[in-house]
Enzyme design. Structure first.
Site, PDB file in Angstrom:
ATOM      1  N   HIS A  63       0.839  -1.197   0.000  1.00 37.37           N
ATOM      2  CA  HIS A  63       0.000   0.000   0.000  1.00 37.37           C
ATOM      3  C   HIS A  63       0.869   1.241   0.000  1.00 37.37           C
ATOM      4  O   HIS A  63       1.813   1.368   0.782  1.00 37.37           O
ATOM      5  CB  HIS A  63      -0.921   0.029   1.222  1.00 37.37           C
ATOM      6  CG  HIS A  63      -1.776   1.259   1.284  1.00 37.37           C
ATOM      7  ND1 HIS A  63      -2.765   1.513   0.360  1.00 37.37           N
ATOM      8  CD2 HIS A  63      -1.765   2.326   2.128  1.00 37.37           C
ATOM      9  CE1 HIS A  63      -3.335   2.671   0.635  1.00 37.37           C
ATOM     10  NE2 HIS A  63      -2.744   3.189   1.701  1.00 37.37           N
ATOM     11  N   SER A  64       0.556   2.185  -0.900  1.00 38.75           N
ATOM     12  CA  SER A  64       1.247   3.469  -1.001  1.00 38.75           C
ATOM     13  C   SER A  64       2.737   3.235  -1.262  1.00 38.75           C
ATOM     14  O   SER A  64       3.095   2.599  -2.250  1.00 38.75           O
ATOM     15  CB  SER A  64       0.996   4.284   0.269  1.00 38.75           C
ATOM     16  OG  SER A  64       1.383   5.629   0.106  1.00 38.75           O
ATOM     17  N   MET A  65       3.623   3.718  -0.405  1.00 42.15           N
ATOM     18  CA  MET A  65       5.041   3.440  -0.593  1.00 42.15           C
ATOM     19  C   MET A  65       5.282   1.940  -0.724  1.00 42.15           C
ATOM     20  O   MET A  65       6.133   1.494  -1.501  1.00 42.15           O
ATOM     21  CB  MET A  65       5.837   3.995   0.587  1.00 42.15           C
ATOM     22  CG  MET A  65       7.279   3.503   0.662  1.00 42.15           C
ATOM     23  SD  MET A  65       8.109   4.158   2.128  1.00 42.15           S
ATOM     24  CE  MET A  65       9.335   2.890   2.408  1.00 42.15           C
ATOM     25  N   ALA A 114       3.560  -0.225  -2.183  1.00 38.41           N
ATOM     26  CA  ALA A 114       3.308  -0.687  -3.550  1.00 38.41           C
ATOM     27  C   ALA A 114       4.552  -0.525  -4.415  1.00 38.41           C
ATOM     28  O   ALA A 114       4.838  -1.374  -5.268  1.00 38.41           O
ATOM     29  CB  ALA A 114       2.134   0.082  -4.161  1.00 38.41           C
ATOM     30  N   SER A 120      -1.674  -1.081  -4.090  1.00 37.68           N
ATOM     31  CA  SER A 120      -2.770  -0.325  -3.500  1.00 37.68           C
ATOM     32  C   SER A 120      -2.356   1.119  -3.231  1.00 37.68           C
ATOM     33  O   SER A 120      -1.266   1.370  -2.711  1.00 37.68           O
ATOM     34  CB  SER A 120      -3.197  -0.998  -2.186  1.00 37.68           C
ATOM     35  OG  SER A 120      -4.049  -0.164  -1.417  1.00 37.68           O
TER      36      SER A 120
END
Length: 265
Positions: free
Chosen positions: A96-98, A100, A123
């Site tokens: 998720h975010s970083m 990803a 994500s």
């Protein structure tokens, strides 16, 4: 294939071991996040999936270690760790975010080393080949705290405890530096399926930036949009967990899924 450790090590947390699961789900935290964010994921998906949560340096039990401010450097180490001790079954990567971005870079390295991931779920993050000029990591502490509040992914109790807040800020700043200075290195697309999950109101990802992930794989691609902002996956946990189950079943069918979805808290 290598044999997996029984529990955890410095880089990996295996909260609910599932030794009979056909697939291992490797989860990568967001900027400022830690492995415990994925504790409820492991609880919800075990024993159908063996969930592994990556713990970056500079937080929780690794708070005395210097944070790593490079996505590429993190990916190098995590790839080595996965191949050394966790590659005894197919790996699906979720970030998720970083996280990803780190997961994507790990996927490219696994492919280069002849042990490709079975799939990637990215994500809350735009495609690696897209670019924004961002400089949060250069802000003062108050500026970074303001950004953390804007993203709504940090417990309010953290902001109320000055000592805890000051303790985590170096890792948060380092993570923002890693994300904001990241440069995509062009190369062959992934050969594994890629699914992208985003919040419809996420200021960090436009629909075009999310769709651009399709350019990074030669395998099936899917984009799903959920109600919510950058941390949509907390409120939308049941749907996200169903998506993970469906994805892992599609890349490595393993029979009927099990337990009920659990909130990502």
């Amino acid at each position: 294939m290598t044999a997996a450790p029984a529990q955890s090590n410095v880089w990996a947390r295996r909260y609910h071991p599932a030794p009979d699961a056909a697939v291992r789900l490797v989860c990568f935290p967001h900027a400022g996040g830690s492995a415990t964010f994925y504790f409820p994921v492991a609880r919800a998906l075990s024993p159908d999936l063996d969930v592994l949560a990556v713990q970056y340096p500079g937080r929780q039990d690794r708070h005395t270690e210097a944070p790593v401010d490079s996505v590429h450097a993190l990916a190098d180490v995590v790839t080595d760790e996965l191949l050394a001790g966790w590659a005894d079954r197919p790996l699906v990567l979720f970030g998720h975010s970083m996280g990803a971005m780190v997961a994507y870079e790990v996927a490219t390295r696994l492919q280069e080393r002849g042990a490709p991931a079975a799939g990637l779920i990215a994500s809350g993050r735009r495609a690696p080949s897209t670019y924004r000029d961002e400089n949060v990591h250069a802000a003062d502490d108050e500026g970074i705290v303001a950004e953390m509040k804007r993203m709504q992914g940090t417990d309010d109790q953290v902001f109320a405890d000055e000592e805890v807040l000051r303790m985590i800020l170096p890792a948060v700043r380092s993570d923002y530096r890693a994300v904001e200075t990241y440069q995509h290195r062009p190369g062959p697309p992934l050969r594994c399926p890629v699914t992208v999950l985003v919040g419809g109101d996420d200021p960090q990802v436009t629909p075009e930036e999310a769709q651009a992930w399709e350019r990074h794989t030669d395998a099936p691609f899917r984009l799903r949009t959920y109600p919510g902002g950058h941390f949509y996956l907390v409120a939308q946990a049941p749907g996200v967990l169903r998506e993970i189950r469906e994805f892992t079943d599609s890349v490595h069918p393993a029979g009927e899924g099990g337990g009920a979805a659990t909130p990502l808290r």
